[in-house]
Write a protein that holds these residues in place. Structure first.
Motif, PDB file in Angstrom:
ATOM      1  N   ALA B  86       0.837  -1.206   0.000  1.00 28.95           N
ATOM      2  CA  ALA B  86       0.000   0.000   0.000  1.00 28.95           C
ATOM      3  C   ALA B  86       0.868   1.250   0.000  1.00 28.95           C
ATOM      4  CB  ALA B  86      -0.921  -0.002   1.218  1.00 28.95           C
ATOM      5  N   LYS B  87       1.981   1.187   0.708  1.00 34.40           N
ATOM      6  CA  LYS B  87       2.881   2.333   0.763  1.00 34.40           C
ATOM      7  C   LYS B  87       3.496   2.611  -0.615  1.00 34.40           C
ATOM      8  CE  LYS B  87       6.941   4.428   2.304  1.00 34.40           C
ATOM      9  NZ  LYS B  87       8.273   4.567   1.859  1.00 34.40           N
ATOM     10  N   VAL B  88       3.998   1.566  -1.235  1.00 37.65           N
ATOM     11  CA  VAL B  88       4.644   1.769  -2.532  1.00 37.65           C
ATOM     12  C   VAL B  88       3.603   2.203  -3.569  1.00 37.65           C
ATOM     13  CG1 VAL B  88       6.113   0.742  -4.291  1.00 37.65           C
ATOM     14  CG2 VAL B  88       6.429   0.102  -1.913  1.00 37.65           C
ATOM     15  N   ASP B  90       1.059   4.096  -2.806  1.00 34.00           N
ATOM     16  CA  ASP B  90       0.897   5.531  -2.544  1.00 34.00           C
ATOM     17  C   ASP B  90       1.935   6.339  -3.305  1.00 34.00           C
ATOM     18  OD1 ASP B  90      -1.170   5.161  -0.718  1.00 34.00           O
ATOM     19  OD2 ASP B  90       0.082   5.425   1.061  1.00 34.00           O
ATOM     20  N   GLU B  91       3.162   5.833  -3.346  1.00 26.48           N
ATOM     21  CA  GLU B  91       4.222   6.589  -4.032  1.00 26.48           C
ATOM     22  C   GLU B  91       3.891   6.731  -5.518  1.00 26.48           C
ATOM     23  OE1 GLU B  91       5.805   7.990  -1.933  1.00 26.48           O
ATOM     24  OE2 GLU B  91       6.397   6.687  -0.281  1.00 26.48           O
ATOM     25  N   ALA B  92       3.328   5.681  -6.105  1.00 31.66           N
ATOM     26  CA  ALA B  92       2.883   5.779  -7.501  1.00 31.66           C
ATOM     27  C   ALA B  92       1.808   6.858  -7.617  1.00 31.66           C
ATOM     28  CB  ALA B  92       2.340   4.440  -7.990  1.00 31.66           C
ATOM     29  N   GLY B  93       0.920   6.909  -6.635  1.00 34.16           N
ATOM     30  CA  GLY B  93      -0.121   7.933  -6.613  1.00 34.16           C
ATOM     31  C   GLY B  93       0.485   9.330  -6.509  1.00 34.16           C
ATOM     32  N   HIS B  94       1.509   9.474  -5.672  1.00 32.19           N
ATOM     33  CA  HIS B  94       2.189  10.768  -5.543  1.00 32.19           C
ATOM     34  C   HIS B  94       2.789  11.172  -6.892  1.00 32.19           C
ATOM     35  CE1 HIS B  94       2.952   9.907  -0.988  1.00 32.19           C
ATOM     36  NE2 HIS B  94       1.679   9.955  -1.305  1.00 32.19           N
ATOM     37  N   GLY B  95       3.395  10.201  -7.544  1.00 33.12           N
ATOM     38  CA  GLY B  95       3.952  10.471  -8.874  1.00 33.12           C
ATOM     39  C   GLY B  95       2.859  10.997  -9.800  1.00 33.12           C
ATOM     40  N   VAL B 144      13.745   8.308   5.208  1.00 34.84           N
ATOM     41  CA  VAL B 144      13.559   8.901   3.877  1.00 34.84           C
ATOM     42  C   VAL B 144      12.200   9.597   3.790  1.00 34.84           C
ATOM     43  CG1 VAL B 144      13.421   8.434   1.405  1.00 34.84           C
ATOM     44  CG2 VAL B 144      15.145   7.271   2.814  1.00 34.84           C
ATOM     45  N   ASP B 145      11.152   8.896   4.198  1.00 31.61           N
ATOM     46  CA  ASP B 145       9.855   9.570   4.210  1.00 31.61           C
ATOM     47  C   ASP B 145       9.875  10.700   5.236  1.00 31.61           C
ATOM     48  OD1 ASP B 145       9.233   6.669   3.202  1.00 31.61           O
ATOM     49  OD2 ASP B 145       7.598   7.915   2.491  1.00 31.61           O
ATOM     50  N   GLY B 146      10.618  10.487   6.323  1.00 28.67           N
ATOM     51  CA  GLY B 146      10.741  11.540   7.334  1.00 28.67           C
ATOM     52  C   GLY B 146      11.394  12.783   6.762  1.00 28.67           C
ATOM     53  N   GLU B 173      -0.127  11.329   3.515  1.00 25.78           N
ATOM     54  CA  GLU B 173       0.287   9.937   3.341  1.00 25.78           C
ATOM     55  C   GLU B 173       1.725   9.727   3.792  1.00 25.78           C
ATOM     56  OE1 GLU B 173      -2.893   8.880  -0.158  1.00 25.78           O
ATOM     57  OE2 GLU B 173      -0.794   9.126  -0.737  1.00 25.78           O
ATOM     58  N   GLU B 174       2.574  10.731   3.569  1.00 23.72           N
ATOM     59  CA  GLU B 174       3.977  10.572   3.955  1.00 23.72           C
ATOM     60  C   GLU B 174       4.126  10.395   5.464  1.00 23.72           C
ATOM     61  OE1 GLU B 174       5.854   9.787   1.733  1.00 23.72           O
ATOM     62  OE2 GLU B 174       5.803  11.080  -0.019  1.00 23.72           O
ATOM     63  N   SER B 175       3.314  11.089   6.239  1.00 26.21           N
ATOM     64  CA  SER B 175       3.496  10.924   7.683  1.00 26.21           C
ATOM     65  C   SER B 175       3.034   9.535   8.114  1.00 26.21           C
ATOM     66  CB  SER B 175       2.826  12.033   8.496  1.00 26.21           C
ATOM     67  OG  SER B 175       1.597  12.361   7.949  1.00 26.21           O
ATOM     68  N   PHE B 176       2.054   9.012   7.416  1.00 27.32           N
ATOM     69  CA  PHE B 176       1.651   7.631   7.681  1.00 27.32           C
ATOM     70  C   PHE B 176       2.802   6.672   7.346  1.00 27.32           C
ATOM     71  CE2 PHE B 176      -0.572   3.675   6.607  1.00 27.32           C
ATOM     72  CZ  PHE B 176      -1.263   3.492   7.785  1.00 27.32           C
ATOM     73  N   HIS B 177       3.469   6.926   6.224  1.00 28.96           N
ATOM     74  CA  HIS B 177       4.605   6.077   5.836  1.00 28.96           C
ATOM     75  C   HIS B 177       5.705   6.119   6.884  1.00 28.96           C
ATOM     76  CE1 HIS B 177       3.499   6.823   1.343  1.00 28.96           C
ATOM     77  NE2 HIS B 177       2.615   6.080   1.978  1.00 28.96           N
ATOM     78  N   GLN B 178       5.943   7.321   7.393  1.00 28.26           N
ATOM     79  CA  GLN B 178       7.022   7.447   8.359  1.00 28.26           C
ATOM     80  C   GLN B 178       6.711   6.648   9.620  1.00 28.26           C
ATOM     81  OE1 GLN B 178       7.719  11.071  10.436  1.00 28.26           O
ATOM     82  NE2 GLN B 178       9.922  10.696  10.589  1.00 28.26           N
TER      83      GLN B 178
END
Ligand SMILES: [Fe+2]
Ligand SMILES: [Fe+2]
Ligand SMILES: [Fe+2]
Lengths: 254, 331
Positions: B86-88, B90-95, B144-146, B173-178
């Motif tokens: 789900a995290k990775v 999300d990164e596609a979504g950010h892109g 890295v997300d931090g 989403e990034e804070s969730f990843h962190q």
């Protein structure tokens, strides 16, 4: 384990392992899909399947009553204890095969899970009710994609035809009718899968003709996955990867 | 950061009184805190700079899928597998959001991909480091997300509307990843077995300095910052953000019983900040110029995915065209 419990356990492994193995295969696309939108959609499908795995295997572990968890079943069984159909474990190859497989599976899962919602076993009915919504959505998408790529260009058509030719002999295994299947049917837990073959075939034919794809003229079907008798060579490699941490560090928590 | 060393096209910052009336009006809008929207007039250099920055950020998100994607098939439990996937995703979504934001400036996603593939555009140096153990999934999420959050929270106030709005969605989403990454670290470094503790410390050792490099070169060597800050497409200097990151991360490392791989690290009572060693800027320049441990493989993985996906994209387009033509014929 009584015979009755054992049948239910086997039945649940078949559901859970299909979801687990296909979910794992689908997750291999993450980051390398043909377009960002497809990347995201494939990850969604994989996530749904992993979620379904947790439900099916979680219940299987309870039924077994051996103090194992869904994770133990996923990460600490060997290939011959897996009960997924062979089609789930063959490699992704390309996007065409991945989506064709998804379509073949979804076309079965939708009527299958629809039936399971009426299961005499409440837990089975509840898992099916949750999963069928996801399966319907997966089918809509895989069906559309198969039709689009079958119709698309000469190359996309020939790739989809190759995928179909390769996967066709693996489809028959879905429609088993063995001792476990009959026991489930007698207890009202699930219909015998072979009874859904007509419905499945009609849906598949309709979509594939819209996609200008030709169903191979053969009824031959590989088997050995849903009984665990003889998996393909691919499953061992998949498990070696998937289970590496649980196998290498026994008892560690992550 | 995700956008490191974005080359500025301006010739240095001009004083308001030296600007043309149009440029001056534009700068005054920014100074008042107004958002610039796609249809508004903007200086060419502002547009070009933003395309570089947003494009580089977008590329970082999708190249950033690769190091973590490396562990999806080996995640140790079903929960971890789902979380990482789900995290990775999300990164596609950010892109995707960021490419869309860049498109509002008149550059297409395909053009941006083309520039990534031929090496004309870059992505963050951090994604050229390998992920070697499961603890790296913890270290990447946490550090890295931090570090990404440090940079991106202020960018929610950036002057370009679509970019600022993309940042708002992304930051959540990034804070969730962190947190997810930090939780992996807790499990391994604090509660784990001796093996897991070793993996956690090893991951921390490898990612500490690369994470510090994410903020870009030291302010005294950063030639591109002034104009970007005047335009509010960069909100803080590299060193400010790096210091903030160190100050927040060191206590977290202590809580995890991890040792920061820096013998000179010390809390400075006078400044109220940690003094720390600079990363090796020569290594940074190597990574930026293509000689990081994974540059070649990362770029090749992106190019391969694009190449092997071409028949799918073409097939879909051809089908859509045929359907559109049928519709016209039927009318
Ligand atoms: Fe991101
Ligand atoms: Fe980001
Ligand atoms: Fe992230």
């Amino acid at each position: 384990m009584s015979e009755q419990t054992n049948h239910l356990f086997e039945f649940l492994l078949r559901q859970g392992d299909n979801a687990l193995v296909l979910g794992h295969r689908t997750s291999q696309w993450c980051g390398v899909g043909p377009a960002l939108e497809e990347d995201i959609a494939l990850a969604n499908t994989a996530l749904d399947l992993i979620g379904q795995t947790q439900l099916w295997l979680g219940y299987a572990a309870e039924v077994e009553g051996n103090n194992r968890s869904a994770n133990d079943l996923a990460f600490l069984r060997d290939a011959y204890d897996f009960r997924n159909i062979l089609m789930m474990e063959v490699p992704n190859e390309d996007f065409g095969r991945t989506l064709m497989r998804q379509f073949m599976f979804d076309t079965y899962q939708v009527p299958w899970l629809t039936e399971l919602q009426n299961s005499s076993n409440e837990r089975v009915a509840a898992i099916a009710a949750k999963s069928v919504k996801e399966a319907r959505y997966h089918l809509e998408r895989s069906r559309e994609t198969v039709i689009a790529l079958g119709d698309g260009t000469e190359e996309s058509n020939s790739r989809m035809q190759n995928a179909l030719d390769y996967l066709w002999p693996y489809c028959g295994e879905i429609f088993g009718a063995d001792e476990v299947d009959h026991a489930m049917s007698e207890q009202g837990v699930a219909p015998v899968p072979s009874t859904l073959k007509g419905t499945w075939r009609a849906c598949v034919e309709r979509a594939l003709s819209e996609a200008f794809l030709v169903i191979p003229n053969s009824e031959f079907a590989h088997s050995g996955g849903r009984t665990g008798f003889r998996h393909t060579e691919h499953l061992g490699h998949m498990l070696a990867t998937m289970q590496t941490l649980q196998r290498s560090y026994p008892g560690a928590e992550w | 950061m995700y956008a490191q060393m974005v080359k500025s096209t301006g010739k240095g910052v001009q004083a308001l009184e030296d600007m043309s009336p149009q440029d001056r009006a534009f700068q005054e809008r920014i100074d008042r805190g107004e958002k610039i929207e796609p249809k508004d007039w903007m200086p060419d250099a502002y547009r070009k700079n933003l395309i570089r920055q947003i494009g580089q950020h977008a590329h970082s998100e999708i190249v950033g899928q690769l190091p973590e994607g490396n562990w999806i098939t080996r995640a140790p439990t079903l929960e971890r597998k789902a979380n990482l996937l789900a995290k990775v995703q999300d990164e596609a979504g950010h892109g995707l959001y960021l490419y869309c934001a860049a498109e509002t400036l008149g550059v297409s996603r395909d053009e941006l991909f083309e520039m990534l593939h031929c090496g004309k555009m870059k992505y963050s140096s951090i994604f050229n480091y390998p992920t070697l153990t499961w603890a790296d999934m913890g270290a990447v999420g946490w550090l890295v997300d931090g570090a990404a959050i440090m940079n991106q929270v202020p960018l929610q106030r950036t002057s370009y509307g679509p970019y600022a709005r993309a940042m708002v969605r992304i930051c959540k989403e990034e804070s969730f990843h962190q947190r997810q990454g930090y939780h992996i670290m807790i499990k391994m470094a604090k509660e784990g077995t001796a093996d897991q503790k070793r993996m956690a410390q090893d991951a921390f050792n490898r990612f500490w300095y690369p994470a510090l490099m994410m903020f870009g070169p030291s302010d005294k060597d950063s030639v591109h910052s002034a104009q970007s800050m005047a335009w509010k497409i960069k909100m803080n200097t590299n060193d400010e953000l790096r210091q903030k990151f160190v100050d927040e991360t060191v206590p977290q490392a202590k809580f995890l019983s991890l040792t920061v791989p820096d013998e000179r690290l010390m809390f400075n009572e006078e400044t109220g900040h940690y003094d720390y060693s600079e990363p090796d800027w020569n290594e940074f320049m190597d990574v930026i110029s293509g000689n990081g441990p994974c540059n070649t493989d990362r770029l090749e993985a992106r190019k391969k995915a694009w190449r092997e996906g071409s028949w799918v994209r073409e097939g879909m387009m051809a089908h859509a065209d045929k359907k559109a033509q049928c519709k016209i014929a039927a009318e």
